[in-house]
Motif scaffolding. Structure first.
Motif, PDB file in Angstrom:
ATOM      1  N   ALA A  26       4.381   1.845   1.846  1.00 34.94           N
ATOM      2  CA  ALA A  26       5.545   1.694   0.935  1.00 34.94           C
ATOM      3  C   ALA A  26       6.877   2.095   1.650  1.00 34.94           C
ATOM      4  O   ALA A  26       8.053   1.312   1.285  1.00 34.94           O
ATOM      5  N   ALA A  72       6.428   7.600  -2.017  1.00 36.65           N
ATOM      6  CA  ALA A  72       5.608   6.135  -1.553  1.00 36.65           C
ATOM      7  C   ALA A  72       4.545   5.850  -2.620  1.00 36.65           C
ATOM      8  O   ALA A  72       4.380   4.602  -2.714  1.00 36.65           O
ATOM      9  N   LYS A  73       3.897   6.872  -3.464  1.00 38.94           N
ATOM     10  CA  LYS A  73       2.889   6.395  -4.391  1.00 38.94           C
ATOM     11  C   LYS A  73       3.888   5.655  -5.744  1.00 38.94           C
ATOM     12  O   LYS A  73       3.308   4.520  -6.102  1.00 38.94           O
ATOM     13  N   CYS A  74       4.970   6.053  -5.976  1.00 40.25           N
ATOM     14  CA  CYS A  74       5.803   5.335  -7.073  1.00 40.25           C
ATOM     15  C   CYS A  74       6.048   3.919  -6.662  1.00 40.25           C
ATOM     16  O   CYS A  74       6.190   3.172  -7.441  1.00 40.25           O
ATOM     17  N   SER A 130       4.019  10.913  -5.468  1.00 43.37           N
ATOM     18  CA  SER A 130       5.152  10.773  -4.040  1.00 43.37           C
ATOM     19  C   SER A 130       5.806   9.580  -4.172  1.00 43.37           C
ATOM     20  O   SER A 130       5.587   8.787  -4.956  1.00 43.37           O
ATOM     21  N   SER A 181       0.904  -1.114   0.007  1.00 44.68           N
ATOM     22  CA  SER A 181       0.045   0.042  -0.077  1.00 44.68           C
ATOM     23  C   SER A 181       0.809   1.131  -0.082  1.00 44.68           C
ATOM     24  O   SER A 181       2.106   1.195   0.574  1.00 44.68           O
ATOM     25  N   GLU A 182       0.225   2.183  -0.458  1.00 43.24           N
ATOM     26  CA  GLU A 182       1.036   3.610  -0.430  1.00 43.24           C
ATOM     27  C   GLU A 182       1.275   3.992   1.291  1.00 43.24           C
ATOM     28  O   GLU A 182       2.437   4.616   1.230  1.00 43.24           O
ATOM     29  N   SER A 207       4.661   1.980  -4.270  1.00 41.59           N
ATOM     30  CA  SER A 207       3.338   1.253  -4.056  1.00 41.59           C
ATOM     31  C   SER A 207       2.993   0.737  -5.572  1.00 41.59           C
ATOM     32  O   SER A 207       2.539  -0.385  -5.787  1.00 41.59           O
ATOM     33  N   TYR A 208       2.979   1.866  -6.399  1.00 40.78           N
ATOM     34  CA  TYR A 208       2.570   1.612  -7.975  1.00 40.78           C
ATOM     35  C   TYR A 208       3.392   0.704  -8.572  1.00 40.78           C
ATOM     36  O   TYR A 208       2.885  -0.465  -9.128  1.00 40.78           O
TER      37      TYR A 208
END
Length: 280
Positions: free
Chosen positions: A143, A221-223, A219, A139-140, A225-226
């Motif tokens: 991450a 974290a988003k990168c 962000s 998850s974000e 997680s993605y």
């Protein structure tokens, strides 16, 4: 901690930079800074060491990339809105993923090769995360718990190969020396806020890029997680996360690197790099 690999290419030793800036040898405690060395258990052991007890390294040895033996070198494209605009690209609605060859990885101050047939060699200052624990479908919110630390990365790019030749971006991103990393990996405790770090890049002493991780579209974290939704990230893997505006292809007229040019770049808390362009 600021962890480094120092010495001649192919014979690097593990080390750390202490609070005074002194390079100290870690060879008695870890064989090399592979993904395994960046596991939480390993980092905990290294953090418990008294830096003053470690042998001081004299002189100014070469720094290699601060991680070796990686399984993947993953990159995110067009992750700063101003950079997307300067290249004429639409603002992405989700992260753009591409790969850099592992053989592109190089030391922060090693020469950068201009490939044979290159006409549009470009620069990109970026912040990279080094994975410390296996990440799949994370998850974000979770991450960053999978990150060992952060580094400066120059995502060197050959734009003709990248966008004007058939195929994917990878062949414009993967030439030997196209992934200078370091000088050190700063463990997470060294960085108060990964989304608020100033960054810059100069070419031949003239400022080209000025930016901050605060303006990333997606962000850190988003990168992470993605990317973990599409591939399993393993300890030591590198994710470099895009560049702010000021690249050569965005200048008017576009301006690219030639043999003899010198690039200097840095990110607050993560150190600086210097590369001279040489012929492949």
């Amino acid at each position: 901690m600021k962890l480094v690999r120092y010495g001649e290419k192919g014979a690097e030793k593990p080390g750390l930079i202490d609070k005074s800036g002194q390079l100290r040898d870690l060879s008695a405690h870890v064989k090399d800074l592979t993904g395994e060395a960046y596991s939480p258990e390993s980092l905990k052991k290294l953090a418990a060491l008294d830096p003053a007890s470690l042998p001081a390294v004299s002189g100014k040895p070469r720094f290699g990339a601060p991680v070796t033996g990686i399984s993947k070198f993953v990159a995110i494209g067009l992750n700063y809105s101003d950079h997307a605009k300067e290249t004429g690209a639409a603002i992405p609605t989700e992260p753009i993923i591409f790969m850099k060859a592992n053989t592109a990885l190089s030391g922060p101050n090693d020469p950068v090769e201009k490939p044979r047939g290159s006409t549009k060699l470009d620069w990109e200052v970026e912040i990279a995360a080094i994975i410390g624990t296996r990440a799949k479908y994370v998850s974000e919110a979770d991450a960053l718990n999978h990150v060992a630390g952060y580094c400066v990365c120059n995502d060197v790019s050959e734009r003709n190969f990248q966008t004007e030749r058939l195929g994917q971006w990878t062949k414009g991103k993967s030439h030997d020396t196209f992934g200078p990393l370091g000088p050190w990996l700063a463990t997470k405790d060294e960085i108060k806020d990964v989304q608020n770090l100033p960054m810059w890049l100069d070419v031949n002493g003239q400022r080209r890029q000025t930016g901050s991780t605060a303006t990333m579209i997606f962000s850190m974290a988003k990168c992470i997680s993605y990317v973990s939704q599409f591939m399993t990230l393993l300890p030591g893997d590198i994710i470099t996360t895009g560049t702010p505006p000021g690249v050569g292809m965005g200048m008017k007229p576009p301006t690219y690197l030639n043999v003899g040019d010198v690039i200097t770049l840095g990110i607050e808390g993560l150190g600086e790099q210097r590369q001279e362009i040489v012929a492949a």
